[in-house]
Scaffold this motif. Structure first.
Motif, short mmCIF file in Angstrom:
data_model
loop_
_atom_site.label_atom_id
_atom_site.label_comp_id
_atom_site.label_asym_id
_atom_site.label_seq_id
_atom_site.Cartn_x
_atom_site.Cartn_y
_atom_site.Cartn_z
N SER A 19 0.81 -1.22 0.00
CA SER A 19 0.00 0.00 0.00
C SER A 19 0.84 1.27 0.00
CB SER A 19 -0.94 0.01 1.21
OG SER A 19 -1.83 -1.07 1.15
N ALA A 20 1.97 1.25 0.70
CA ALA A 20 2.82 2.44 0.76
C ALA A 20 3.33 2.82 -0.63
CB ALA A 20 3.99 2.20 1.70
N VAL A 21 3.74 1.82 -1.41
CA VAL A 21 4.22 2.07 -2.77
C VAL A 21 3.07 2.55 -3.64
CG1 VAL A 21 5.22 1.01 -4.83
CG2 VAL A 21 6.08 0.39 -2.57
N CYS A 22 1.94 1.87 -3.54
CA CYS A 22 0.78 2.21 -4.36
C CYS A 22 0.32 3.65 -4.12
CB CYS A 22 -0.35 1.23 -4.06
SG CYS A 22 -1.84 1.53 -5.04
N LYS A 23 0.19 4.03 -2.85
CA LYS A 23 -0.28 5.38 -2.56
C LYS A 23 0.73 6.43 -3.01
CE LYS A 23 -2.08 8.53 0.90
NZ LYS A 23 -2.66 8.73 2.24
N THR A 24 2.01 6.17 -2.81
CA THR A 24 3.03 7.13 -3.25
C THR A 24 2.98 7.28 -4.77
OG1 THR A 24 4.42 6.47 -1.39
CG2 THR A 24 5.46 7.75 -3.12
N ALA A 25 2.75 6.18 -5.49
CA ALA A 25 2.62 6.24 -6.95
C ALA A 25 1.38 7.04 -7.37
CB ALA A 25 2.57 4.83 -7.53
N ILE A 26 0.32 6.91 -6.60
CA ILE A 26 -0.90 7.68 -6.89
C ILE A 26 -0.63 9.17 -6.73
CG2 ILE A 26 -3.22 8.20 -6.03
CD1 ILE A 26 -3.46 5.20 -5.30
N MET A 27 0.05 9.53 -5.65
CA MET A 27 0.40 10.94 -5.42
C MET A 27 1.33 11.45 -6.52
SD MET A 27 0.87 10.74 -1.27
CE MET A 27 0.92 12.51 -0.94
#
Length: 330
Positions: free
Chosen positions: A140-148
């Protein structure tokens, strides 16, 4: 950094401790029953330079070993220290198997997009596919940072990324449709950035296929994006794009399975009705005879462009809403 890699060997049930409200993902160390306890102490001691003579010192070392990934808002990001070095190592960082390094590389993309937009532009074609891959990352940490990162790319590059937009769009629609709330909310904000910064004439055709997607939640998110994007066309832009095409799209969404799709369609129809009536209010001197509307009323227009059932559904929505406005103002 080796300690961080060792932490990844811990079973998921023991290491998943995610704090969403504070915007921090914490990865605590917990001992694996299959790993020798003394070996664990040895690894922590080597990584942190801390003695491991008793249990208390090991616990303190474990607390220091916690890895945190902070979600930094765009306005709080600082410039990179060395632009050339950041650009040189960027693709390797985005391709890293170490999730902490990967998050750092994604934040570097954000910083370069904000502070060094032109310099970053030439690498964008290589960067976006790696950002898309990070959007698919199960962590999730990678996914959310990619979204941002996606949101900052939209903000910085606008229509320049349109050729690479579709893979980003699909992943953001998927992430905004999932159950994990903090990821979902971040994806929705990125979609708002997309509809704000990418021209509607380019974006609307890309959104249309997703209005018919087999996943109803993706259809709903696409409908909301479509509804937000149309008003940015303006009166003349709507006219050029084709109000008849737009009303047909909105009418098809009125009977969708999810209420979000239906509500987006209702909002879009009210917007189209307002724009259509502005057509009619244009003075004869401002509009040539060739482009004068062939039908005068909104009702006649709907009936001429839609099937009888669809026209009836559209008119029911717009008439009820109009009656509500009249009652509210009386």
């Amino acid at each position: 950094m080796s300690a961080l890699r060792d932490l990844n060997t811990i079973p998921g049930s023991e290491r998943k401790n995610e704090s969403c409200s504070k915007g921090v993902i914490t990865k605590p160390f917990a001992g694996n029953a299959t790993v020798n306890h003394e070996e664990c102490q040895k690894k922590i001691s080597v990584s942190l330079g801390a003695p491991s003579t008793n249990g208390e010192e090991v616990v303190n070392a474990v607390e220091v070993a916690n890895t945190e990934v902070e979600y930094i808002d765009s306005e709080n990001l600082n410039d990179v220290e060395d632009v050339d070095l950041s650009l040189k190592t960027l693709l390797a960082g985005l391709d890293s198997k170490d999730w902490v390094l990967l998050c750092e590389a994604l934040n570097t993309v954000r910083r370069l997009s904000i502070f060094h937009k032109e310099t970053m532009l030439e690498k964008l074609g290589d960067v976006i596919p790696l950002v898309v891959r990070s959007l698919k990352n199960p962590r999730s940490a990678v996914c959310k940072t990619a979204i941002m990162t996606s949101a900052d790319i939209f903000n910085a590059y606008n229509d320049s990324i349109v050729d690479s937009l579709d893979p980003l769009l699909l992943q953001l629609l998927l992430k905004s449709s999932q159950d994990k709330r903090f990821v979902c909310e971040a994806a929705e904000r990125a979609l708002v950035a997309m509809t704000t910064w990418v021209s509607p004439t380019l974006l609307l055709p890309m959104l249309q296929p997703y209005l018919k997607h087999k996943n109803p939640r993706i259809r709903a998110k696409a409908s909301m994006c479509f509804c937000r994007s149309v008003p940015r066309l303006g009166v003349e832009g709507t006219k050029a794009y084709g109000i008849d095409k737009l009303i047909q799209v909105a009418a098809s969404q009125l009977s969708d399975q999810l209420p979000e799709s239906r509500e987006a369609a209702r909002s879009l129809l009210l917007e189209l009705q307002t724009v259509y009536e502005k057509f009619q209010n244009l003075s004869p001197t401002a509009v040539s005879e060739e482009v004068q509307p062939e039908v005068d009323s909104w009702e006649n227009f709907c009936q001429s462009k839609l099937s009888p059932l669809s026209a009836q559904a559209v008119l029911r929505v717009t008439n009820i809403s109009r009656e509500g406005l009249v009652v509210g103002s009386s």
